[in-house]
Motif scaffolding. Structure first.
Motif, PDB file in Angstrom:
ATOM      1  N   UNK A  94      41.072  23.267  45.029  1.00 50.01           N
ATOM      2  CA  UNK A  94      40.924  24.678  44.002  1.00 50.01           C
ATOM      3  C   UNK A  94      41.558  24.515  42.625  1.00 50.01           C
ATOM      4  N   UNK A  95      41.086  23.710  41.515  1.00 54.34           N
ATOM      5  CA  UNK A  95      41.006  23.306  40.507  1.00 54.34           C
ATOM      6  C   UNK A  95      40.627  24.048  39.212  1.00 54.34           C
ATOM      7  N   UNK A  96      41.037  25.250  38.607  1.00 50.90           N
ATOM      8  CA  UNK A  96      41.019  25.983  37.461  1.00 50.90           C
ATOM      9  C   UNK A  96      39.225  26.521  37.898  1.00 50.90           C
ATOM     10  N   UNK A  97      39.642  27.539  39.160  1.00 55.19           N
ATOM     11  CA  UNK A  97      38.299  28.287  39.515  1.00 55.19           C
ATOM     12  C   UNK A  97      38.577  29.934  39.777  1.00 55.19           C
ATOM     13  N   UNK A  98      40.014  29.982  40.388  1.00 53.72           N
ATOM     14  CA  UNK A  98      40.074  31.281  40.323  1.00 53.72           C
ATOM     15  C   UNK A  98      40.164  32.001  39.177  1.00 53.72           C
ATOM     16  N   UNK A  99      40.537  31.710  38.012  1.00 49.24           N
ATOM     17  CA  UNK A  99      40.293  32.653  37.237  1.00 49.24           C
ATOM     18  C   UNK A  99      39.040  33.207  36.604  1.00 49.24           C
ATOM     19  N   UNK A 100      37.985  32.345  37.360  1.00 51.87           N
ATOM     20  CA  UNK A 100      36.275  32.524  36.422  1.00 51.87           C
ATOM     21  C   UNK A 100      35.653  33.756  37.851  1.00 51.87           C
ATOM     22  N   UNK A 101      36.144  33.653  39.129  1.00 54.64           N
ATOM     23  CA  UNK A 101      36.106  34.762  40.408  1.00 54.64           C
ATOM     24  C   UNK A 101      36.203  36.451  40.332  1.00 54.64           C
ATOM     25  N   UNK A 102      35.664  36.523  40.955  1.00 55.50           N
ATOM     26  CA  UNK A 102      35.242  38.305  40.883  1.00 55.50           C
ATOM     27  C   UNK A 102      36.401  39.088  41.790  1.00 55.50           C
ATOM     28  N   UNK A 103      36.270  38.091  42.995  1.00 56.76           N
ATOM     29  CA  UNK A 103      37.518  39.193  44.329  1.00 56.76           C
ATOM     30  C   UNK A 103      38.029  37.588  44.901  1.00 56.76           C
TER      31      UNK A 103
END
Length: 239
Positions: A94-103
């Protein structure tokens, strides 16, 4: 340009690997063409990104005749509601994704659900202080649709993942040469598409990516721990 180090994923032939938030497929393609034959799956929220990742398979040479069998499947989907059974993947990136998601916790819970016991999960996010400079230089940088909605501190993210039943066994930083590029873009946000400075720095990064000269590779090795744009952590799911 990879952020994850595939050699740290302990990949084995025939493993099923998910690239969650695959974007245009940079890690997905690397996994598919890896010397270790894998069954790879790419998922992204954007149908356009999934199509670009699919098209990318036809811009690269096919595997050598009689090479070990491998496969790739792509789908548009929500990282917080994945359409996969429990314990169905050996590895998840999961690369450079978690900073985009609301939860992020919902996404991490889904990753824990679909990953097999003792499986490996690799996550990368923008590093706190280089990202904080970007936010200070430009409010538009993190207010664009689909942009970054949070800045992670490494320890806090590590603790979030641990709560889902993981242990962290490795960490490193990546893209030391890229932080100044993003600071420059943020400082010149309204002119970034036409700025000669931004254009020259982009050409420099493209040249580095294609030619890999020893000087810039050495600079990257030196700068990544100090000012790498991304932090990468590797976790193992507790059995």
């Amino acid at each position: 340009m990879l952020t994850m180090r595939l050699e740290d994923m302990a990949l084995e032939p025939g493993m099923r690997v998910l690239d969650l938030g695959c974007g245009r497929g940079r890690h997905l393609h690397a996994l598919y063409w890896n010397e270790i034959p894998l069954d790879v799956v790419g998922v992204d929220l954007s149908h356009g990104e999934v199509k670009a990742a699919f098209d990318g398979f036809f811009q690269l040479p096919p595997p050598e005749p009689h090479s070990p069998l491998r496969s790739a499947v792509l789908s548009a989907g929500d990282a917080g509601r994945l359409p996969f059974p429990d314990n169905s993947f050996d590895r998840v990136l999961c690369s450079e994704v978690l900073e985009h998601v609301p939860d992020p916790d919902a996404v991490l819970a889904e990753i824990a659900r679909i990953l097999k016991p003792d499986g490996i999960f690799a996550a990368s996010v923008p590093r706190y202080w280089p990202e904080a400079i970007c936010w200070k230089l430009s409010t538009a940088y993190h207010n664009t649709p689909g942009g970054h909605v949070r800045i992670f501190k490494t320890k806090a993210l590590r603790d979030q993942v641990r709560k889902q039943g993981f242990t962290c066994f490795k960490r490193h930083w990546a893209h030391g040469l890229h932080s100044p590029y993003w600071w420059l873009q943020c400082a010149l946000w309204e002119q970034r598409e036409t700025s000669a400075s931004v254009r020259l720095y982009r050409k420099f990064l493209e040249w580095d990516l294609m030619e890999k000269p020893w000087l810039t590779q050495s600079l990257e090795w030196l700068l990544a721990p100090v000012m790498g744009k991304s932090v990468v952590m590797y976790f193992r799911k507790v059995g």
